[in-house]
Design a protein around this motif. Structure first.
Motif, short mmCIF file in Angstrom:
data_model
loop_
_atom_site.label_atom_id
_atom_site.label_comp_id
_atom_site.label_asym_id
_atom_site.label_seq_id
_atom_site.Cartn_x
_atom_site.Cartn_y
_atom_site.Cartn_z
N UNK A 195 22.98 20.43 33.41
CA UNK A 195 24.02 21.42 32.98
C UNK A 195 24.68 22.09 33.97
N UNK A 196 24.20 23.12 34.88
CA UNK A 196 24.94 23.51 35.90
C UNK A 196 25.52 24.76 35.55
N UNK A 197 26.18 25.57 36.73
CA UNK A 197 26.59 26.87 36.28
C UNK A 197 27.69 27.10 37.25
N UNK A 198 28.54 27.97 36.75
CA UNK A 198 29.91 28.09 37.37
C UNK A 198 30.01 29.46 37.95
N UNK A 199 30.26 29.86 39.25
CA UNK A 199 30.29 31.08 40.11
C UNK A 199 31.81 31.60 40.15
N UNK A 200 31.95 32.36 39.42
CA UNK A 200 33.33 33.08 39.34
C UNK A 200 33.44 34.49 39.62
N UNK A 201 34.49 34.61 40.68
CA UNK A 201 35.00 36.14 40.96
C UNK A 201 35.95 36.79 40.01
N UNK A 202 35.23 38.10 39.37
CA UNK A 202 35.78 38.72 38.44
C UNK A 202 35.75 40.26 38.50
N UNK A 203 36.89 40.50 38.05
CA UNK A 203 36.92 42.19 38.28
C UNK A 203 37.55 42.62 36.73
N UNK A 204 36.96 43.63 36.24
CA UNK A 204 37.37 44.27 35.06
C UNK A 204 37.17 45.80 34.92
N UNK A 205 37.77 46.42 34.01
CA UNK A 205 38.00 47.94 34.04
C UNK A 205 38.31 48.39 32.56
N UNK A 206 38.05 49.72 32.50
CA UNK A 206 38.59 50.20 30.96
C UNK A 206 40.00 49.87 30.58
N UNK A 207 40.85 49.71 31.48
CA UNK A 207 42.19 49.25 31.23
C UNK A 207 42.63 48.16 32.19
N UNK A 208 43.83 47.55 31.45
CA UNK A 208 44.21 46.61 32.61
C UNK A 208 44.96 46.94 33.87
N UNK A 209 45.45 48.12 33.90
CA UNK A 209 45.96 48.88 34.98
C UNK A 209 44.79 49.19 36.05
N UNK A 210 43.84 49.85 35.54
CA UNK A 210 42.72 50.00 36.39
C UNK A 210 41.98 48.65 37.06
N UNK A 211 42.03 47.80 36.45
CA UNK A 211 41.41 46.48 36.90
C UNK A 211 42.61 45.81 37.90
N UNK A 212 43.72 46.08 37.69
CA UNK A 212 44.76 45.63 38.77
C UNK A 212 44.69 46.32 39.91
N UNK A 213 44.08 47.78 39.97
CA UNK A 213 43.84 48.57 41.27
C UNK A 213 42.93 47.92 41.82
N UNK A 214 41.71 47.69 41.11
CA UNK A 214 40.50 46.85 41.98
C UNK A 214 40.75 45.74 42.38
N UNK A 215 41.57 44.83 41.85
CA UNK A 215 42.00 43.65 42.31
C UNK A 215 42.86 43.60 43.45
N UNK A 216 43.62 44.55 43.39
CA UNK A 216 44.39 44.69 44.81
C UNK A 216 43.59 45.00 46.20
N UNK A 217 42.52 46.06 45.78
CA UNK A 217 41.79 46.40 46.85
C UNK A 217 41.13 44.98 47.40
N UNK A 218 40.49 44.28 46.47
CA UNK A 218 39.87 42.92 46.79
C UNK A 218 40.84 41.97 47.42
N UNK A 219 41.97 41.80 47.01
CA UNK A 219 43.01 40.98 47.62
C UNK A 219 43.09 41.22 49.05
#
Length: 331
Positions: A195-219
């Protein structure tokens, strides 16, 4: 399409407004929440000398998480085998598996030292765990996983008959070929399907705008790290005020390709597509935020989007479902 199982890869991120010891405690807290939310397994990563990561001893953190949970599989993602003698690793995980039979994963990485003898080290470790060459020899040995982001690791995992997890967040374009090599080698070696598993980096939040704010910090954190400025993860206020250099923007663009972010429904669609494209039924989710509360919320929203209580309830973990249902109806 059936939802894939979800697991957690925890790198114990350190935000600039937090301390490494707070980050370590936050990992244990998140693990307790992940079990209640219905995640399949919880892995702790190994990093050394990095201000942005607090998990330098994943086997110790795994022991703490095992002690604070009761059903979820727990392990490392992974132990950097070139740094250690295989017998010592086998002893440590023999103890963990003896204390928590049937719940321990041993994820192995090849970074951290010379790689020329890595295949032999891995084979020696596998033999020690399987044949009982160390004390204690757990009645149910830990499940061994090889972690990698290339075809060489995939073929080695298949040849040895171990489980394999591919790091999509390291190499987003190489997973399909790696899994093909792994499955072919695994079947040739064992006669069974892999089988195997895929390790993926993910960020989500209650809104797309908030998720983008989290993503910007990570990037921003990741771009700085690439350019030799290894720091704790920047706060959202720091990220908003930051004036990006051209080099930082270039590095952020590279890492954006391996980041799945957005509102929960967007992330669900993207992750489901990734699982199908790679032929896996398990995704190991890695989420990095400077604030532990945002990281926990991201995992909560993913659990809801993927309907984890229902999925886990079908495999015997009905208690997590009952707890979630009770909260929803305010019992």
């Amino acid at each position: 399409m059936t939802n894939p199982r979800l697991s957690v890869l925890d790198q114990t991120p350190v935000g600039e407004d937090h301390t490494p010891d707070q980050a370590v405690r936050a990992s244990v807290d998140l693990a307790r929440a992940a079990e209640d939310l219905g995640y399949t397994r919880y892995w702790l990563a190994e990093h050394h000398g990095s201000p942005g990561f607090g998990g330098s001893a994943p086997e110790i953190l795994a022991g703490a998480v095992l002690a604070h949970t009761s059903r979820m599989r727990v392990g490392t993602g992974g132990v950097l085998l070139p740094r250690y003698h295989p017998a010592k690793v086998a002893e440590v995980f023999g103890v963990l598996a003896s204390l928590h039979p049937g719940r321990v994963d041993l994820g192995i990485g090849r970074a951290g030292g010379p790689a020329h003898d890595f295949p032999q080290r891995l084979a020696d470790l596998r033999a020690l765990l399987a044949e009982g060459g160390v004390v204690p020899h757990a009645p149910v040995p830990p499940q061994m996983w090889l972690l990698g982001a290339g075809r060489e690791s995939a073929r080695l995992a298949g040849h040895l008959g171990t489980e394999f997890a591919f790091g999509h967040f390291f190499s987003p374009a190489g997973g399909t070929a790696a899994f093909q090599d792994y499955r072919a080698a695994f079947t040739a070696s064992t006669g069974r399907r892999a089988g195997g598993a895929l390790a993926v980096r993910v960020v989500t939040a209650d809104s797309a705008g908030r998720a983008e704010e989290l993503a910007q910090s990570l990037l921003l954190w990741r771009a700085r790290k690439d350019l030799g400025h290894d720091r704790p993860m920047p706060s959202y206020e720091t990220t908003r005020r930051h004036r990006w250099t051209g080099a930082e923007l270039e590095r952020a663009k590279v890492h954006r390709a391996s980041l799945v972010s957005g509102a929960p429904e967007q992330v669900h669609a993207a992750l489901t597509a990734l699982a199908a494209a790679h032929g896996v039924d398990e995704l190991i989710v890695n989420t990095l935020t400077p604030d532990p509360a945002d990281r926990r919320r991201s995992y909560e929203l993913l659990a809801e989007a993927f309907d984890l209580p229902r999925l886990m309830g079908q495999t015997g973990n009905g208690l997590a479902y009952e707890r979630r249902l009770a909260r929803k109806i305010n019992l």
